[in-house]
Write a protein that holds these residues in place. Structure first.
Motif, PDB file in Angstrom:
ATOM      1  N   VAL A  55       0.772  -1.134  -0.009  1.00  0.00           N
ATOM      2  CA  VAL A  55       0.001   0.056   0.022  1.00  0.00           C
ATOM      3  C   VAL A  55       0.943   1.215  -0.180  1.00  0.00           C
ATOM      4  CG1 VAL A  55      -1.744   1.387   1.334  1.00  0.00           C
ATOM      5  CG2 VAL A  55      -1.990  -1.065   1.298  1.00  0.00           C
TER       6      VAL A  55
ATOM      7  N   GLY B 221      -6.664  -0.066  -7.199  1.00  0.00           N
ATOM      8  CA  GLY B 221      -5.901  -1.212  -7.236  1.00  0.00           C
ATOM      9  C   GLY B 221      -4.859  -1.465  -8.405  1.00  0.00           C
TER      10      GLY B 221
ATOM     11  N   TYR C 267      -2.213  -1.287  -3.769  1.00  0.00           N
ATOM     12  CA  TYR C 267      -2.987  -0.436  -3.894  1.00  0.00           C
ATOM     13  C   TYR C 267      -2.317   1.014  -3.583  1.00  0.00           C
ATOM     14  CZ  TYR C 267      -6.272  -4.049  -2.708  1.00  0.00           C
ATOM     15  OH  TYR C 267      -7.260  -5.122  -2.835  1.00  0.00           O
TER      16      TYR C 267
ATOM     17  N   GLU D 182      -7.945  -1.936   2.926  1.00  0.00           N
ATOM     18  CA  GLU D 182      -8.412  -2.740   1.551  1.00  0.00           C
ATOM     19  C   GLU D 182      -9.795  -3.649   1.612  1.00  0.00           C
ATOM     20  OE1 GLU D 182      -5.969  -6.244   0.529  1.00  0.00           O
ATOM     21  OE2 GLU D 182      -4.562  -5.031   1.470  1.00  0.00           O
ATOM     22  N   ARG D 183      -9.799  -4.195   2.920  1.00  0.00           N
ATOM     23  CA  ARG D 183     -10.961  -5.165   2.861  1.00  0.00           C
ATOM     24  C   ARG D 183     -12.012  -4.388   3.921  1.00  0.00           C
ATOM     25  NH1 ARG D 183     -10.053 -10.554   1.855  1.00  0.00           N
ATOM     26  NH2 ARG D 183      -9.120 -10.476  -0.111  1.00  0.00           N
TER      27      ARG D 183
END
Length: 242
Positions: free
Chosen positions: A112, A166, A178, A213-214
Motif C-alpha cells: 500500500v 488497485g 493499492y 483494503e477489506r
C-alpha cells in the motif's frame, strides 16, 4: 545600524515570514494510531506454487499482506489523509523524487502506498522474471505495462486525485497492491506500529479518512489551531457475520 536584543529577533521573525510564509501559519499536526479490535484471523501464506521461479525466492512462505498487525493489534497498510477542509483553490507542488513500487519476491513492495498527483511513480522489476503492472483506476487512465526480465524500470504519473485504486499482476494472480493519489501532501501510510502523522496544517476543521483494503473507510472531524498537535485514533474490526 546595530541590531541587539528584541530588535534582532523581530527582524529575524519578519525575514522568516517573508521568505517562508508557511512557517508562520501551517504548524499544526494530526497524529494517531490505527488498531484492530477483536480476534484477528490467522496469517495466511501466499501460494506461489504455480510459478517455481517465484516459490524459490522464499525459503519460508511469504505472508499475505492484507492484514498486517503489530504489537497490540496495531494495523499497517492503512492510508490516512485529509479528505475535506483544505483551502479551496490552493495548490501544492508535487515532489520530484519518485514514489517507488518494486516487484520483488513476486510481490509488490510496498503493498500500500500514497503519492501526489504529478509525482513520478517508478516501477522496478527486481525479480528479473516476467511481470506486468495492471493499474485499475477509475478516474486516472488505466494502464497495463508488461515487464519481462529485460525491463528493469518504468515510470508513469497520475494526473488526477484518486483514492484508492488497485494494481494487479496478470501473470501472478496473488500479486496486488493499492495506491492513493492526492492533490496535496496531507496523507500517510501506517507501518505495523499503526501510527500516522499529518503535519503542516493551517488552522481549521478537517475531515480525516482512514482506509483499509477489506475493512473499508472511517472518517473523523478534527479541529486544529495555529500550532500544536491533535490526536485522532481509528479502530477497525471484522464485519459482523450476517
Amino acid at each position: 545600524m546595530r541590531w541587539t536584543g528584541n530588535k534582532l529577533w523581530l527582524a529575524i521573525g519578519f525575514f522568516a515570514m517573508s521568505v517562508f510564509p508557511s512557517v508562520a501559519f501551517a504548524a499544526s499536526t494530526v497524529t494517531g494510531t490505527i488498531t484492530f479490535t477483536g480476534t484477528p484471523p490467522p496469517p495466511r501464506p501466499v501460494d506461489m506454487a504455480a510459478d517455481p521461479a517465484c516459490a524459490k525466492k522464499h525459503p519460508t512462505p511469504a505472508m499475505n499482506e492484507m492484514l498486517v498487525l503489530g504489537s497490540g493489534n496495531t494495523m499497517g497498510n492503512i492510508i490516512v489523509w485529509v479528505s475535506k477542509g483544505l483551502p479551496a483553490g490552493k495548490t501544492y507542488p508535487a515532489p520530484t523524487t519518485p514514489a517507488v513500487l518494486d516487484q520483488n519476491g513476486c510481490q509488490y513492495k510496498p503493498h500500500v502506498m500514497a503519492l501526489m498527483v504529478g509525482q513520478p511513480y517508478k516501477i522496478l522489476n527486481s525479480d528479473g522474471i516476467l511481470h506486468n503492472v495492471h493499474a485499475l483506476p477509475k478516474i486516472n487512465a488505466a494502464f497495463n505495462k508488461p515487464m519481462p526480465a529485460t525491463v528493469k524500470e518504468a515510470t508513469v504519473k497520475f494526473d488526477k486525485a484518486e483514492a484508492v485504486f488497485g494494481i494487479k499482476c496478470d501473470v501472478h494472480p496473488w500479486m496486488n497492491a493499492y495506491v492513493g493519489a492526492f492533490a496535496h501532501p496531507f496523507y500517510a501510510v501506517t507501518g505495523p506500529d499503526g501510527k500516522f502523522t499529518i503535519s503542516g496544517l493551517d488552522p481549521g476543521t478537517y475531515e480525516i479518512t482512514a482506509w483499509h483494503e477489506r475493512l473499508g473507510t472511517q472518517t473523523a472531524s478534527v479541529t486544529v489551531g495555529a500550532t500544536g498537535s491533535k490526536t485522532q485514533d481509528f479502530k477497525f474490526a471484522s464485519p459482523a457475520a450476517k
